[in-house]
Design a protein around this motif. Structure first.
Motif, PDB file in Angstrom:
ATOM      1  N   UNK A   8       0.847  -1.201   0.000  1.00  0.00           N
ATOM      2  CA  UNK A   8       0.000   0.000   0.000  1.00  0.00           C
ATOM      3  C   UNK A   8       0.883   1.251   0.000  1.00  0.00           C
ATOM      4  N   UNK A   9       0.602   2.204  -0.879  1.00  0.00           N
ATOM      5  CA  UNK A   9       1.432   3.411  -0.961  1.00  0.00           C
ATOM      6  C   UNK A   9       1.411   4.211   0.337  1.00  0.00           C
ATOM      7  N   UNK A  10       2.546   4.788   0.663  1.00  0.00           N
ATOM      8  CA  UNK A  10       2.660   5.601   1.866  1.00  0.00           C
ATOM      9  C   UNK A  10       1.884   6.910   1.675  1.00  0.00           C
ATOM     10  N   UNK A  11       0.952   7.243   2.582  1.00  0.00           N
ATOM     11  CA  UNK A  11       0.165   8.485   2.452  1.00  0.00           C
ATOM     12  C   UNK A  11       1.045   9.729   2.387  1.00  0.00           C
ATOM     13  N   UNK A  12       2.154   9.709   3.142  1.00  0.00           N
ATOM     14  CA  UNK A  12       3.044  10.869   3.140  1.00  0.00           C
ATOM     15  C   UNK A  12       3.693  11.075   1.774  1.00  0.00           C
ATOM     16  N   UNK A  13       4.106   9.966   1.153  1.00  0.00           N
ATOM     17  CA  UNK A  13       4.741  10.065  -0.164  1.00  0.00           C
ATOM     18  C   UNK A  13       3.733  10.502  -1.220  1.00  0.00           C
ATOM     19  N   UNK A  14       2.494  10.040  -1.071  1.00  0.00           N
ATOM     20  CA  UNK A  14       1.435  10.452  -2.000  1.00  0.00           C
ATOM     21  C   UNK A  14       1.168  11.943  -1.858  1.00  0.00           C
ATOM     22  N   UNK A  15       1.105  12.402  -0.608  1.00  0.00           N
ATOM     23  CA  UNK A  15       0.870  13.824  -0.342  1.00  0.00           C
ATOM     24  C   UNK A  15       2.014  14.675  -0.885  1.00  0.00           C
ATOM     25  N   UNK A  16       3.257  14.219  -0.642  1.00  0.00           N
ATOM     26  CA  UNK A  16       4.430  14.949  -1.113  1.00  0.00           C
ATOM     27  C   UNK A  16       4.469  15.000  -2.635  1.00  0.00           C
ATOM     28  N   UNK A  17       4.140  13.872  -3.251  1.00  0.00           N
ATOM     29  CA  UNK A  17       4.114  13.807  -4.711  1.00  0.00           C
ATOM     30  C   UNK A  17       3.076  14.762  -5.284  1.00  0.00           C
ATOM     31  N   UNK A  18       1.950  14.849  -4.614  1.00  0.00           N
ATOM     32  CA  UNK A  18       0.884  15.747  -5.066  1.00  0.00           C
ATOM     33  C   UNK A  18       1.312  17.208  -4.948  1.00  0.00           C
ATOM     34  N   UNK A  19       1.979  17.535  -3.851  1.00  0.00           N
ATOM     35  CA  UNK A  19       2.448  18.914  -3.646  1.00  0.00           C
ATOM     36  C   UNK A  19       3.479  19.293  -4.713  1.00  0.00           C
ATOM     37  N   UNK A  20       4.400  18.366  -4.977  1.00  0.00           N
ATOM     38  CA  UNK A  20       5.440  18.622  -5.986  1.00  0.00           C
ATOM     39  C   UNK A  20       4.811  18.837  -7.358  1.00  0.00           C
ATOM     40  N   UNK A  21       3.824  18.009  -7.679  1.00  0.00           N
ATOM     41  CA  UNK A  21       3.165  18.149  -8.985  1.00  0.00           C
ATOM     42  C   UNK A  21       2.402  19.462  -9.072  1.00  0.00           C
ATOM     43  N   UNK A  22       1.750  19.844  -7.998  1.00  0.00           N
ATOM     44  CA  UNK A  22       1.010  21.109  -8.000  1.00  0.00           C
ATOM     45  C   UNK A  22       1.955  22.296  -8.184  1.00  0.00           C
ATOM     46  N   UNK A  23       3.103  22.224  -7.520  1.00  0.00           N
ATOM     47  CA  UNK A  23       4.101  23.296  -7.663  1.00  0.00           C
ATOM     48  C   UNK A  23       4.660  23.324  -9.083  1.00  0.00           C
ATOM     49  N   UNK A  24       4.917  22.133  -9.628  1.00  0.00           N
ATOM     50  CA  UNK A  24       5.429  22.039 -10.996  1.00  0.00           C
ATOM     51  C   UNK A  24       4.405  22.572 -11.990  1.00  0.00           C
ATOM     52  N   UNK A  25       3.146  22.225 -11.774  1.00  0.00           N
ATOM     53  CA  UNK A  25       2.080  22.713 -12.656  1.00  0.00           C
ATOM     54  C   UNK A  25       2.010  24.235 -12.633  1.00  0.00           C
ATOM     55  N   UNK A  26       2.076  24.792 -11.436  1.00  0.00           N
ATOM     56  CA  UNK A  26       2.010  26.252 -11.316  1.00  0.00           C
ATOM     57  C   UNK A  26       3.197  26.911 -12.009  1.00  0.00           C
ATOM     58  N   UNK A  27       4.381  26.390 -11.765  1.00  0.00           N
ATOM     59  CA  UNK A  27       5.594  26.973 -12.338  1.00  0.00           C
ATOM     60  C   UNK A  27       5.597  26.891 -13.864  1.00  0.00           C
ATOM     61  N   UNK A  28       5.222  25.731 -14.386  1.00  0.00           N
ATOM     62  CA  UNK A  28       5.283  25.518 -15.832  1.00  0.00           C
ATOM     63  C   UNK A  28       4.086  26.107 -16.565  1.00  0.00           C
ATOM     64  N   UNK A  29       2.894  25.840 -16.070  1.00  0.00           N
ATOM     65  CA  UNK A  29       1.689  26.195 -16.811  1.00  0.00           C
ATOM     66  C   UNK A  29       1.263  27.647 -16.620  1.00  0.00           C
ATOM     67  N   UNK A  30       1.760  28.296 -15.580  1.00  0.00           N
ATOM     68  CA  UNK A  30       1.479  29.727 -15.407  1.00  0.00           C
ATOM     69  C   UNK A  30       2.398  30.571 -16.283  1.00  0.00           C
ATOM     70  N   UNK A  31       3.353  29.897 -16.928  1.00  0.00           N
ATOM     71  CA  UNK A  31       4.348  30.527 -17.813  1.00  0.00           C
ATOM     72  C   UNK A  31       5.421  31.309 -17.056  1.00  0.00           C
ATOM     73  N   UNK A  32       5.493  31.104 -15.757  1.00  0.00           N
ATOM     74  CA  UNK A  32       6.583  31.705 -14.984  1.00  0.00           C
ATOM     75  C   UNK A  32       7.915  31.071 -15.390  1.00  0.00           C
ATOM     76  N   UNK A  33       7.886  29.773 -15.644  1.00  0.00           N
ATOM     77  CA  UNK A  33       9.115  29.067 -16.015  1.00  0.00           C
ATOM     78  C   UNK A  33       9.661  29.570 -17.352  1.00  0.00           C
ATOM     79  N   UNK A  34       8.790  29.736 -18.336  1.00  0.00           N
ATOM     80  CA  UNK A  34       9.255  30.203 -19.645  1.00  0.00           C
ATOM     81  C   UNK A  34       9.744  31.652 -19.546  1.00  0.00           C
ATOM     82  N   UNK A  35       9.164  32.424 -18.629  1.00  0.00           N
ATOM     83  CA  UNK A  35       9.637  33.792 -18.410  1.00  0.00           C
ATOM     84  C   UNK A  35      11.036  33.775 -17.796  1.00  0.00           C
ATOM     85  N   UNK A  36      11.280  32.816 -16.913  1.00  0.00           N
ATOM     86  CA  UNK A  36      12.619  32.648 -16.342  1.00  0.00           C
ATOM     87  C   UNK A  36      13.616  32.213 -17.418  1.00  0.00           C
TER      88      UNK A  36
END
Length: 302
Positions: free
Chosen positions: A1-29
């Motif tokens: 069974x997947x560790x809830x903490x790792x699932x939560x951490x993975x979700x946070x990382x993906x949300x941050x990545x989505x914001x950085x990439x899809x908000x176009x902040x990354x391409x501006x950088x």
């Protein structure tokens, strides 16, 4: 069974990545990083107002382009980026407004020459997205002209991240860059940007065919488009070797970046997810600055 903490951490990382990439902040950088490459190659201190202006203008233009091209059912889009953008519509609009407002005071620090150049680039960028032209009552933008999309993207990026810093630096009497060196710098950057842009069109090959958008992959086919990318990078390497006065850290940093970019392009395919394109391929623009800076630092000890 997947560790809830790792699932939560993975979700946070993906949300941050989505914001950085899809908000176009990354391409501006990425735009900032490309300007920093130019300043490093010129051997001058970066102008902070130019970097800030490139960041804000890139963010505003990319967001404007995305918001303008809203599909009929964004929630059903096969692209995660589209679903994220229109699922966070207010965030995107807010970021765009902040970027546009920030441009106003930043332009006050620019020379007249830089303002004229940036105004021209802004007009081209807007004409690229907006259907300002019409033939037989059918409206279209510059991007719809066969083969012009790639040229315009590479041109706007190379002029923004190379010519603007050169013009501004010259206007401030910091350094005088010859016309030959300017053309060479712009030309090499054009080849690099064009090469890493084509895979995005390869990814959208079927969609572009459906919308009758004549991109390079649509006209050449997938395999020839990949070959075209490698030829662009090969041309960059040739120019780099022919016109390099000293095989220093800058040279090796640029060379390593081009080699890695070629490898990433070969590894790209229609089946790759969006993170590959928006992080790895676009990220080569940031990597280029880091590679040049690192190699230059290492060469101090040689």
């Amino acid at each position: 069974m997947p560790d809830p903490k790792s699932i939560f951490l993975s979700r946070i990382i993906r949300q941050c990545a989505d914001f950085l990439l899809f908000s176009n902040i990354f391409i501006a950088l990425c735009a900032v990083a490309q300007a920093l490459v130019t300043y490093r190659l010129l051997g001058v201190k970066p102008a902070q107002h130019v970097l800030a202006l490139l960041f804000c203008s890139t963010l505003a233009l990319y967001n404007f382009s995305m918001l303008l091209s809203k599909p009929t059912a964004p929630k059903k889009s096969p692209f995660r980026r589209v679903r994220w953008i229109f699922g966070h519509y207010r965030v995107m609009v807010t970021l765009t407004i902040i970027a546009v407002i920030s441009l106003v005071p930043l332009t006050l620090f620019l020379s007249v020459s830089s303002l004229i150049l940036l105004s021209f680039l802004a007009v081209v960028a807007i004409a690229y997205n907006l259907p300002l032209f019409s033939i037989n009552e059918k409206r279209f933008g510059l991007r719809n002209i066969p083969g012009l999309k790639l040229f315009l993207i590479a041109l706007i990026w190379s002029l923004s991240c190379v010519l603007v810093p050169i013009v501004e630096t010259t206007a401030q009497h910091v350094i005088n860059v010859s016309a030959a060196d300017t053309i060479l710098l712009v030309g090499k950057r054009f080849l690099f940007i064009a090469a890493i842009t084509v895979p995005f069109d390869i990814r959208d090959l079927f969609q572009d065919r459906y919308h009758n958008l004549k991109t390079i992959p649509v006209m050449l086919g997938e395999k020839k488009a990949y070959l075209f990318c490698q030829l662009l990078l090969a041309a960059y390497i040739v120019l780099l070797f022919l016109f390099t006065r000293e095989f220093d850290g800058n040279f090796w940093g640029l060379t390593l970046t081009i080699i890695l970019s070629g490898w990433l392009i070969l590894k790209s395919s229609i089946r790759k997810n969006e993170y590959y394109y928006f992080f790895y391929l676009d990220g080569t623009m940031i990597l280029q600055f880091l590679a040049v800076a690192l190699c230059s630092w290492l060469f101090r000890f040689i």
